[in-house]
Design a protein around this motif. Sequence first.
Motif, short mmCIF file in Angstrom:
data_model
loop_
_atom_site.label_atom_id
_atom_site.label_comp_id
_atom_site.label_asym_id
_atom_site.label_seq_id
_atom_site.Cartn_x
_atom_site.Cartn_y
_atom_site.Cartn_z
N ARG A 69 0.89 -1.17 0.00
CA ARG A 69 0.00 0.00 0.00
C ARG A 69 0.92 1.22 0.00
NH1 ARG A 69 -2.12 -0.91 5.25
NH2 ARG A 69 -0.97 -2.87 5.33
N PHE A 70 1.08 1.81 -1.16
CA PHE A 70 2.20 2.71 -1.41
C PHE A 70 2.18 3.94 -0.51
CE2 PHE A 70 4.87 5.66 -3.78
CZ PHE A 70 5.95 4.83 -4.09
N GLU A 71 1.05 4.64 -0.43
CA GLU A 71 0.98 5.84 0.40
C GLU A 71 1.24 5.51 1.86
OE1 GLU A 71 0.32 9.16 -0.21
OE2 GLU A 71 0.35 8.93 -2.40
N GLU A 78 4.38 6.98 4.21
CA GLU A 78 4.13 7.65 5.48
C GLU A 78 4.88 6.99 6.62
OE1 GLU A 78 0.67 7.60 8.70
OE2 GLU A 78 0.00 8.45 6.79
N ARG A 79 4.83 5.66 6.70
CA ARG A 79 5.45 4.98 7.82
C ARG A 79 6.98 5.00 7.72
NH1 ARG A 79 2.78 6.29 11.19
NH2 ARG A 79 3.88 4.88 12.60
N ILE A 80 7.52 4.96 6.51
CA ILE A 80 8.97 5.10 6.35
C ILE A 80 9.42 6.48 6.78
CG2 ILE A 80 10.83 5.21 4.65
CD1 ILE A 80 9.34 2.98 3.10
N LEU A 81 8.67 7.51 6.35
CA LEU A 81 9.03 8.88 6.75
C LEU A 81 8.91 9.07 8.25
CD1 LEU A 81 9.80 11.51 5.05
CD2 LEU A 81 9.21 9.47 3.75
N GLY A 114 9.49 8.49 -8.76
CA GLY A 114 8.77 9.77 -8.83
C GLY A 114 7.58 9.78 -7.90
N ASP A 115 6.86 8.66 -7.84
CA ASP A 115 5.71 8.58 -6.94
C ASP A 115 6.15 8.72 -5.48
OD1 ASP A 115 4.14 8.08 -9.17
OD2 ASP A 115 4.29 5.90 -8.95
N PHE A 116 7.28 8.08 -5.14
CA PHE A 116 7.77 8.16 -3.76
C PHE A 116 8.14 9.60 -3.42
CE2 PHE A 116 10.43 7.79 -0.09
CZ PHE A 116 10.05 6.61 0.54
N LEU A 117 8.81 10.28 -4.33
CA LEU A 117 9.22 11.66 -4.08
C LEU A 117 8.02 12.56 -3.82
CD1 LEU A 117 11.27 13.96 -4.00
CD2 LEU A 117 11.21 14.00 -6.51
N GLN A 118 7.00 12.47 -4.66
CA GLN A 118 5.82 13.32 -4.49
C GLN A 118 5.08 12.99 -3.20
OE1 GLN A 118 5.32 16.00 -6.39
NE2 GLN A 118 7.25 15.34 -7.35
N ALA A 119 4.92 11.70 -2.93
CA ALA A 119 4.23 11.30 -1.70
C ALA A 119 5.01 11.73 -0.46
CB ALA A 119 4.02 9.79 -1.68
N LYS A 170 6.96 14.33 -0.10
CA LYS A 170 6.79 15.77 0.13
C LYS A 170 5.44 16.07 0.78
CE LYS A 170 10.00 17.47 -3.40
NZ LYS A 170 10.18 18.26 -4.62
N ARG A 171 4.41 15.35 0.35
CA ARG A 171 3.09 15.55 0.98
C ARG A 171 3.11 15.10 2.44
NH1 ARG A 171 1.36 13.26 -3.97
NH2 ARG A 171 0.96 11.25 -2.95
N VAL A 172 3.71 13.94 2.68
CA VAL A 172 3.74 13.40 4.05
C VAL A 172 4.55 14.30 4.97
CG1 VAL A 172 4.62 11.50 5.46
CG2 VAL A 172 3.34 11.01 3.36
N ALA A 173 5.72 14.75 4.52
CA ALA A 173 6.57 15.61 5.36
C ALA A 173 5.84 16.89 5.74
CB ALA A 173 7.87 15.92 4.63
N LYS A 174 5.11 17.46 4.78
CA LYS A 174 4.37 18.69 5.07
C LYS A 174 3.24 18.43 6.06
CE LYS A 174 2.32 22.69 2.76
NZ LYS A 174 2.02 23.33 1.45
N ARG A 175 2.61 17.25 5.97
CA ARG A 175 1.54 16.92 6.90
C ARG A 175 2.08 16.63 8.30
NH1 ARG A 175 -0.43 13.02 4.18
NH2 ARG A 175 0.18 11.19 5.40
#
Length: 470
Positions: free
Chosen positions: A229-231, A235-238, A263-268, A270-275
């Motif tokens: 489950r990619f997202e 999140e859990r790795i970050l 590319g998917d990991f990079l974009q996700a 950035k979203r996770v870090a901001k959240r």
Amino acid sequence: MNAPDNDLHQTLLLMRQAQVQDPLPGWPARAARLRALERMLLEQREAFADAISTDFGNRPREETDLLEIFPSLSGLRHALRHGRRWMRPRRGMAGMAFLPAGIMTVPQPRGVIGIIVPWNYPLYLAVGPLIDALAAGNRAMIKMSEFTPRFSALFAEQCGRYFKADEVRVITGDADVAQAFSGLPFDHLLFTGSTAVGHHVMRAAAQHLTPVTLELGGKSPAIVGPNARFEHAVERILYGKLVNAGQTCIAPDYVLLPKQRVGDFLQAAKRVAKRLYPEASRATQYASIATDRHYRRLASLRDSAVAAGARAESLFDGGDDATRRLLGPTLLLGVDDSMAVMREEIFGPLLPLVTYDSLDQAIAYIGSHPHPLALYLFEDDRNTIERVLAQTHAGGVTVNDTLYHIAQHGLPFGGVGKSGMGGYHGEAGFRTFSHMKPVFRQARLNGVGLLNPPYGATFKRMVKWLFKLG
């Protein structure tokens, strides 16, 4: 206590003499020591958190509560619930040839335990092994890190208030004190720290044949499997990478993921870090790097990787703040094993992405490197999970999350190969700090006399019977 060599030896001698006077403390005495430790943690919780934060420059109190106070209290309460049972001798029947004799193993305290504590989690990595040592009926000497001077001094002071001097003694001081400490003839020595220092500790302990438990480190991989489950994985790795700004021995050190998902990991990410760390909270809820030396080392790892051809992608806006030792989380793309960031344990908020074409390639990559302290797998296919577990070596594994195997009292925590030896936590820790003494008890009526010399026909018949019995 900041002690020269002779004071260290004298302290150990006094503690050993006290242990000789009470070599097998009953459960009430052990429980009283554990409850004293629990009171200290509860009553000094805020002071400990403040001291740790001051040492770091900034360490969020929330992270100290979650990652140090909570697991310490949880481990204490687990030991208080189960320690009396752990103490009981384990009885059994002797082998068929020796019946009706009986056997048992009797847990016996080893004596005086030495504990060497690192700087990254100075409370939990002191208290965790101390819980197991006290539950097993031992006394303990603890060497705190010189890189957390305020907390180390406070912890030493408070242990002096809550424990007798011959029960728990805390030692502070520099690397020379640590070297002298590791060479003391303890009954068991536990070291948590780097693999490089672990070599020195083991050599020092070998002078006295002191048994050691080494909790080291290494490059712990996080595998994003083909059916992850990619997202959730991102999140859990970050999360595992960014709590305590990555200064965690079991933090994900690098990510293995399918080549087409970079590319998917990079974009996700950035979203996770901001959240996780919105702009307003970064100054207070994101930890500083503990020392100037470690900050410079991490910046050098990142910059040298970029100079060698890697691409750095910052997950925070605004860059670093060297004055406060705030190093923004950064993904590193296009890395290879020639770069220092892929040879050394990172121990900070840098996260290299390593791509694979097939899961076999990812497994082979892990197998071609020293065994890590932790491995993380994000995958929902059961067969794939079993395959990775069977074909990789790691000190511990968490599936579909990070870090949490360390918090399970029913699991031993430890490394394998270059990431360490031995384990502790819960009953495993009780056994680490106990000698499981084997006892054979002969029955009043037995036939062993039939095997006595002089050897004749009876002896031959008995041996023939024993060979058949096995």
